[in-house]
Design an enzyme around this catalytic site. Structure first.
Site, PDB file in Angstrom:
ATOM      1  N   THR A   1      42.546  -4.793  46.136  1.00  0.00           N
ATOM      2  CA  THR A   1      42.771  -4.445  47.547  1.00  0.00           C
ATOM      3  C   THR A   1      42.342  -5.589  48.474  1.00  0.00           C
ATOM      4  O   THR A   1      42.981  -5.835  49.503  1.00  0.00           O
ATOM      5  CB  THR A   1      42.026  -3.152  47.924  1.00  0.00           C
ATOM      6  OG1 THR A   1      40.644  -3.279  47.584  1.00  0.00           O
ATOM      7  CG2 THR A   1      42.620  -1.955  47.187  1.00  0.00           C
TER       8      THR A   1
ATOM      9  N   HIS B   1      30.723  -8.870  49.324  1.00  0.00           N
ATOM     10  CA  HIS B   1      29.823  -7.850  48.761  1.00  0.00           C
ATOM     11  C   HIS B   1      29.802  -6.639  49.694  1.00  0.00           C
ATOM     12  O   HIS B   1      29.689  -6.801  50.913  1.00  0.00           O
ATOM     13  CB  HIS B   1      28.409  -8.409  48.602  1.00  0.00           C
ATOM     14  CG  HIS B   1      27.464  -7.425  47.985  1.00  0.00           C
ATOM     15  ND1 HIS B   1      27.467  -7.139  46.636  1.00  0.00           N
ATOM     16  CD2 HIS B   1      26.513  -6.630  48.536  1.00  0.00           C
ATOM     17  CE1 HIS B   1      26.551  -6.216  46.388  1.00  0.00           C
ATOM     18  NE2 HIS B   1      25.962  -5.891  47.524  1.00  0.00           N
TER      19      HIS B   1
ATOM     20  N   GLU C   1      35.390  -5.044  54.777  1.00  0.00           N
ATOM     21  CA  GLU C   1      35.819  -6.023  53.770  1.00  0.00           C
ATOM     22  C   GLU C   1      37.171  -6.650  54.096  1.00  0.00           C
ATOM     23  O   GLU C   1      37.330  -7.876  54.045  1.00  0.00           O
ATOM     24  CB  GLU C   1      35.873  -5.374  52.384  1.00  0.00           C
ATOM     25  CG  GLU C   1      34.526  -4.972  51.827  1.00  0.00           C
ATOM     26  CD  GLU C   1      34.649  -4.363  50.439  1.00  0.00           C
ATOM     27  OE1 GLU C   1      35.375  -4.919  49.601  1.00  0.00           O
ATOM     28  OE2 GLU C   1      34.018  -3.309  50.199  1.00  0.00           O
TER      29      GLU C   1
END
Length: 208
Positions: free
Chosen positions: A13, A110, A181
């Site tokens: 993704t 992360h 993210e």
């Protein structure tokens, strides 16, 4: 034009977020030249195929030791003239040889606000399970350079995400991906590709 190699282990993704950002011109002066996975059935490799991006599987189990694995990775990266390695959900401990070769030219995403909920054992859903178990109110994601430690390299970007009282680990994971993210990883690549990121005394310096 910065040539990127994206390392993946699963669905990809974050890879898709990078592909979309390149197509939408949110990432300038860079292109994804290679996608590398340690799993031949990783769906991320299919994402790469669909977009005409070269892909390959290089798995640690196929090599005698870490040095041989590192040499295989380095050889592939050099062959493709890779400038920046992006770890996007890559669940393999990287050999020191590779990290040293690409010092300040390898970044990782992360799913927490480092230094919280990071280090050995903190990956995937385990991060979000730990966040919920601790009861913190804010989590997020971090993009950082990779060094020999685990999630200890210089921090490039961070973005906070609210933790809701009724969150499940899966719900929180999805929100962190969507709100953090998929935004800061392309942003970090764009900053690096346009010469706006440097490292001094172990810290990232942003150029205007």
């Amino acid at each position: 034009m910065l040539r990127l190699a994206v390392f993946v282990s699963g669905g990809g993704t974050n890879l898709q977020a990078l592909i979309d950002a390149v197509h939408e011109n949110k990432i300038q002066n860079a292109r994804i030249a290679l996608v590398v996975s340690n799993k031949k059935d990783a769906y991320a490799l299919e994402r790469a195929r669909k977009h005409g991006i070269k892909q390959c599987c290089i798995a640690p189990k196929d090599y005698a030791d870490a040095d041989a694995f590192a040499e295989a990775l380095i050889s592939t990266l050099e062959e493709e003239r890779i400038d920046l390695v992006v770890l996007a959900g890559y669940l393999v401990i990287l050999p020191a040889l590779l990290i040293q070769k690409y010092k300040n030219r390898m970044i990782n995403i992360h799913p927490s606000l480092i230094p919280s909920f990071c280090g050995a054992g903190y990956y995937g859903l385990k991060v979000h399970e730990s966040v919920l178990a601790r009861g913190v109110k804010v989590t997020g994601a971090t993009v950082h350079f990779v060094d020999e430690g685990t999630d200890t390299g210089p921090i490039i970007l961070q973005k906070a995400v609210e933790v809701k009282q009724d969150d499940t680990p899966q719900q929180l994971q999805r929100r962190v991906m969507e709100e953090a993210e998929w935004k800061i990883l392309p942003e970090a690549v764009n900053l690096i590709a346009n010469g706006r990121v440097s490292v001094s005394n172990g810290r990232v310096v942003m150029q205007q």
